[in-house]
Design a protein around this motif. Structure first.
Motif, PDB file in Angstrom:
ATOM      1  N   LEU A   1      -9.112   6.266   1.734  1.00 37.71           N
ATOM      2  CA  LEU A   1      -9.737   5.461   0.691  1.00 37.71           C
ATOM      3  C   LEU A   1      -9.152   3.904   0.878  1.00 37.71           C
ATOM      4  O   LEU A   1      -7.816   4.040   0.905  1.00 37.71           O
ATOM      5  CB  LEU A   1      -9.774   5.774  -0.479  1.00 37.71           C
ATOM      6  N   LEU A   2     -10.010   2.804   0.824  1.00 33.79           N
ATOM      7  CA  LEU A   2      -9.433   1.552   0.613  1.00 33.79           C
ATOM      8  C   LEU A   2      -9.985   0.755  -0.418  1.00 33.79           C
ATOM      9  O   LEU A   2     -11.253   0.783  -0.759  1.00 33.79           O
ATOM     10  CB  LEU A   2      -9.474   0.733   1.976  1.00 33.79           C
ATOM     11  N   THR A   3      -9.320   0.065  -1.258  1.00 33.25           N
ATOM     12  CA  THR A   3      -9.871  -0.520  -2.512  1.00 33.25           C
ATOM     13  C   THR A   3      -9.245  -1.551  -2.695  1.00 33.25           C
ATOM     14  O   THR A   3      -8.110  -2.043  -2.099  1.00 33.25           O
ATOM     15  CB  THR A   3     -10.280   0.573  -3.664  1.00 33.25           C
ATOM     16  N   PHE A   4      -9.531  -2.642  -3.719  1.00 36.67           N
ATOM     17  CA  PHE A   4      -9.069  -3.847  -3.966  1.00 36.67           C
ATOM     18  C   PHE A   4      -8.549  -3.811  -5.591  1.00 36.67           C
ATOM     19  O   PHE A   4      -9.445  -3.148  -6.209  1.00 36.67           O
ATOM     20  CB  PHE A   4      -9.962  -4.972  -3.807  1.00 36.67           C
ATOM     21  N   GLY A   5      -7.535  -4.667  -5.959  1.00 31.86           N
ATOM     22  CA  GLY A   5      -7.228  -4.864  -7.389  1.00 31.86           C
ATOM     23  C   GLY A   5      -6.051  -5.783  -7.640  1.00 31.86           C
ATOM     24  O   GLY A   5      -5.417  -6.125  -6.642  1.00 31.86           O
ATOM     25  N   GLY A   6      -5.866  -6.012  -8.933  1.00 31.99           N
ATOM     26  CA  GLY A   6      -5.091  -6.765  -9.265  1.00 31.99           C
ATOM     27  C   GLY A   6      -3.701  -6.079  -9.414  1.00 31.99           C
ATOM     28  O   GLY A   6      -3.501  -4.720  -9.487  1.00 31.99           O
ATOM     29  N   ALA A   7      -2.434  -6.698 -10.092  1.00 28.46           N
ATOM     30  CA  ALA A   7      -1.280  -6.207 -10.214  1.00 28.46           C
ATOM     31  C   ALA A   7      -1.153  -4.928 -11.103  1.00 28.46           C
ATOM     32  O   ALA A   7      -0.330  -4.020 -11.224  1.00 28.46           O
ATOM     33  CB  ALA A   7      -0.014  -7.049 -10.530  1.00 28.46           C
TER      34      ALA A   7
ATOM     35  N   ALA B   1      -7.136   9.869  -5.145  1.00 27.91           N
ATOM     36  CA  ALA B   1      -6.938   9.960  -3.467  1.00 27.91           C
ATOM     37  C   ALA B   1      -6.090  11.167  -3.368  1.00 27.91           C
ATOM     38  O   ALA B   1      -6.100  12.091  -2.709  1.00 27.91           O
ATOM     39  CB  ALA B   1      -6.731   8.851  -2.861  1.00 27.91           C
ATOM     40  N   LYS B   2      -4.762  11.211  -4.191  1.00 30.53           N
ATOM     41  CA  LYS B   2      -3.996  12.237  -3.991  1.00 30.53           C
ATOM     42  C   LYS B   2      -4.409  13.594  -4.266  1.00 30.53           C
ATOM     43  O   LYS B   2      -4.267  14.747  -3.786  1.00 30.53           O
ATOM     44  CB  LYS B   2      -2.574  11.866  -5.124  1.00 30.53           C
ATOM     45  N   GLU B   3      -5.215  13.536  -5.396  1.00 33.16           N
ATOM     46  CA  GLU B   3      -5.751  14.971  -5.946  1.00 33.16           C
ATOM     47  C   GLU B   3      -6.570  15.546  -4.882  1.00 33.16           C
ATOM     48  O   GLU B   3      -6.790  16.863  -4.796  1.00 33.16           O
ATOM     49  CB  GLU B   3      -6.271  14.534  -7.155  1.00 33.16           C
ATOM     50  N   LYS B   4      -7.409  14.626  -4.220  1.00 31.11           N
ATOM     51  CA  LYS B   4      -8.488  14.966  -3.251  1.00 31.11           C
ATOM     52  C   LYS B   4      -7.768  15.094  -1.756  1.00 31.11           C
ATOM     53  O   LYS B   4      -8.412  15.504  -0.835  1.00 31.11           O
ATOM     54  CB  LYS B   4      -9.744  14.138  -2.991  1.00 31.11           C
ATOM     55  N   GLY B   5      -6.521  14.864  -1.590  1.00 33.75           N
ATOM     56  CA  GLY B   5      -5.989  14.942  -0.264  1.00 33.75           C
ATOM     57  C   GLY B   5      -6.477  13.965   0.627  1.00 33.75           C
ATOM     58  O   GLY B   5      -6.480  14.100   2.112  1.00 33.75           O
ATOM     59  N   LEU B   6      -6.678  12.840   0.065  1.00 33.91           N
ATOM     60  CA  LEU B   6      -6.987  11.585   0.793  1.00 33.91           C
ATOM     61  C   LEU B   6      -5.984  10.453   0.850  1.00 33.91           C
ATOM     62  O   LEU B   6      -5.029  10.620   0.068  1.00 33.91           O
ATOM     63  CB  LEU B   6      -8.264  10.836   0.281  1.00 33.91           C
ATOM     64  N   ASN B   7      -5.877   9.663   2.032  1.00 33.32           N
ATOM     65  CA  ASN B   7      -5.029   8.600   1.886  1.00 33.32           C
ATOM     66  C   ASN B   7      -5.636   7.554   1.209  1.00 33.32           C
ATOM     67  O   ASN B   7      -6.731   7.533   1.083  1.00 33.32           O
ATOM     68  CB  ASN B   7      -4.660   8.057   3.564  1.00 33.32           C
ATOM     69  N   ALA B   8      -4.646   6.693   0.592  1.00 32.69           N
ATOM     70  CA  ALA B   8      -5.255   5.549   0.023  1.00 32.69           C
ATOM     71  C   ALA B   8      -4.568   4.154   0.234  1.00 32.69           C
ATOM     72  O   ALA B   8      -3.331   4.132   0.414  1.00 32.69           O
ATOM     73  CB  ALA B   8      -5.058   5.650  -1.626  1.00 32.69           C
ATOM     74  N   ILE B   9      -5.252   2.934   0.279  1.00 30.60           N
ATOM     75  CA  ILE B   9      -4.583   1.897   0.728  1.00 30.60           C
ATOM     76  C   ILE B   9      -5.309   0.838  -0.251  1.00 30.60           C
ATOM     77  O   ILE B   9      -6.406   0.762  -0.776  1.00 30.60           O
ATOM     78  CB  ILE B   9      -5.244   1.141   2.194  1.00 30.60           C
ATOM     79  N   GLY B  10      -4.354   0.199  -0.957  1.00 36.80           N
ATOM     80  CA  GLY B  10      -4.675  -0.784  -2.117  1.00 36.80           C
ATOM     81  C   GLY B  10      -4.415  -2.159  -1.849  1.00 36.80           C
ATOM     82  O   GLY B  10      -3.197  -2.480  -1.064  1.00 36.80           O
ATOM     83  N   VAL B  11      -5.342  -3.099  -1.607  1.00 38.54           N
ATOM     84  CA  VAL B  11      -5.349  -4.438  -1.032  1.00 38.54           C
ATOM     85  C   VAL B  11      -5.105  -5.333  -2.391  1.00 38.54           C
ATOM     86  O   VAL B  11      -6.032  -5.177  -3.273  1.00 38.54           O
ATOM     87  CB  VAL B  11      -6.531  -4.830  -0.225  1.00 38.54           C
ATOM     88  N   ILE B  12      -3.993  -5.854  -2.569  1.00 36.53           N
ATOM     89  CA  ILE B  12      -3.532  -6.352  -3.956  1.00 36.53           C
ATOM     90  C   ILE B  12      -3.521  -7.746  -4.014  1.00 36.53           C
ATOM     91  O   ILE B  12      -2.995  -8.460  -2.809  1.00 36.53           O
ATOM     92  CB  ILE B  12      -2.151  -5.743  -4.177  1.00 36.53           C
ATOM     93  N   ARG B  13      -4.028  -8.234  -5.012  1.00 37.78           N
ATOM     94  CA  ARG B  13      -4.284  -9.893  -4.881  1.00 37.78           C
ATOM     95  C   ARG B  13      -2.865 -10.370  -5.519  1.00 37.78           C
ATOM     96  O   ARG B  13      -2.269  -9.921  -6.415  1.00 37.78           O
ATOM     97  CB  ARG B  13      -5.281 -10.184  -6.083  1.00 37.78           C
ATOM     98  N   GLY B  14      -2.271 -11.359  -4.597  1.00 39.23           N
ATOM     99  CA  GLY B  14      -1.201 -11.760  -5.013  1.00 39.23           C
ATOM    100  C   GLY B  14      -0.056 -11.512  -3.796  1.00 39.23           C
ATOM    101  O   GLY B  14       0.809 -10.499  -3.985  1.00 39.23           O
TER     102      GLY B  14
END
Ligand SMILES: *Cc1c(COP(=O)(O)O)cnc(C)c1O
Length: 301
Positions: A55-61, A73-86
């Protein structure tokens, strides 16, 4: 999965003969609180059905959505990428409770400038991200898309028919849209905007199937994540009297606004109000570290 409705008693509400019940979506899940859980539910199923492993998603700090996506994502056994503002967080994110917890849940980060962050919906930018990270299931910032709204439609149940007014805080308006679509014909939904600006009204208009709703824009306290001493004291007082914690970015502002509207006789006697506690409590620790630096009173945890 259903949350419980909790009656809360205040002299003001008794005096105005208005009933207030809180729907405790904040208690749905120990880590993925409230509406973020609802918004992710069908997106996670879709990601799995489409055989994605990331999963890839966006968000602030301090984003509740980042925290929720990492844990889900952890619960479902998926990797997660967070694109973070700042970009500046690159060197200091370890001291941010939201981000360090998301990291412990397995999320990996890409920190980008505020300027680049504006491209978060640009197909070219998404393509670039796919080059960098490989294929992924994209969850938009704040988690709002049609599957998220479908999830939020499940917040209301048959037993909620007894209410005339349904209140929620609104950021992207996805949660409010789900509630509006699921509301009963005699009900009106009030969305309390946590952001400054009028665009939210147009956003919601595009997502809903009826016009029994109103966007309340008087209680954003200066904009997203802006807070005042008055708001902090209100949230602490509410907690002391009801034992129910509110978050400073969303639910605290909604409740402050609701109290003010009751004071101003906005609601006729015998109005029955259901206010959705959408969660967001993971953000309190981060907000307290900001308040400490500003020498403002802290939120009681
Ligand atoms: C994200 C969030 C909201 C806003 O939800 P939207 O669907 O974006 O309007 C409200 N309350 C809490 C606690 C949230 O985390």
């Amino acid at each position: 999965m259903q949350s419980t409705n909790q009656f809360v008693e205040f002299p003001l509400f008794a005096e105005k003969q208005v009933t207030l019940v809180l729907k405790r979506e904040d208690l749905l899940h120990p880590f993925i609180s409230g509406n973020k859980y609802r918004k992710l539910k069908y997106n996670l199923l879709a990601a799995k059905a489409e055989n994605h492993n990331t999963l890839l998603t966006f968000g602030g700090a301090y984003s509740n959505h980042i925290a929720a996506t990492a844990f889900a994502a952890k619960e479902k056994g998926l990797n997660a990428i967070g694109v973070i503002r700042g970009e500046e967080l690159k060197d200091s994110w370890q001291s941010n409770t939201t981000l360090s917890r998301a990291y412990d849940d397995g999320m990996r980060f890409k920190f980008i400038s505020r300027n680049d962050y504006r491209n978060k919906e640009d197909p070219e930018f998404i393509k670039q991200l796919k080059k960098e990270f490989g294929e992924f299931y994209l969850v938009p910032e704040g988690g709002t898309n049609s599957l998220a709204i479908k999830g939020c439609e499940e917040i209301l149940t048959q037993e909620d028919k007894e209410f005339n007014i349904v209140c929620t805080s609104a950021g992207t308006g996805g949660t409010a849209s789900g509630l509006i679509n699921a509301s009963f014909p005699h009900q009106k939904v009030l969305g309390f905007s946590a952001l400054k600006g009028d665009f939210l009204k147009n956003d919601i208009m595009k997502l809903v199937s009826n016009d029994r709703w109103e966007l309340i824009t008087d209680y954003h306290f200066g904009g997203y994540a802006k807070i005042s001493e008055e708001l902090i004291l209100f949230i602490n007082d509410f907690k002391e009297k009801t034992k129910i914690p509110l978050d400073p970015i969303y639910t605290g502002k909604m409740m402050f606004g609701l109290f003010d509207m009751v004071k101003r006789d906005t609601f006729a006697p015998n109005t029955r109000i259901l206010a959705i506690h959408t969660g967001g409590l993971q953000g309190i620790a981060g907000m307290n570290s900001v308040l400490k630096k500003k020498n403002l009173p802290l939120l009681n945890i």
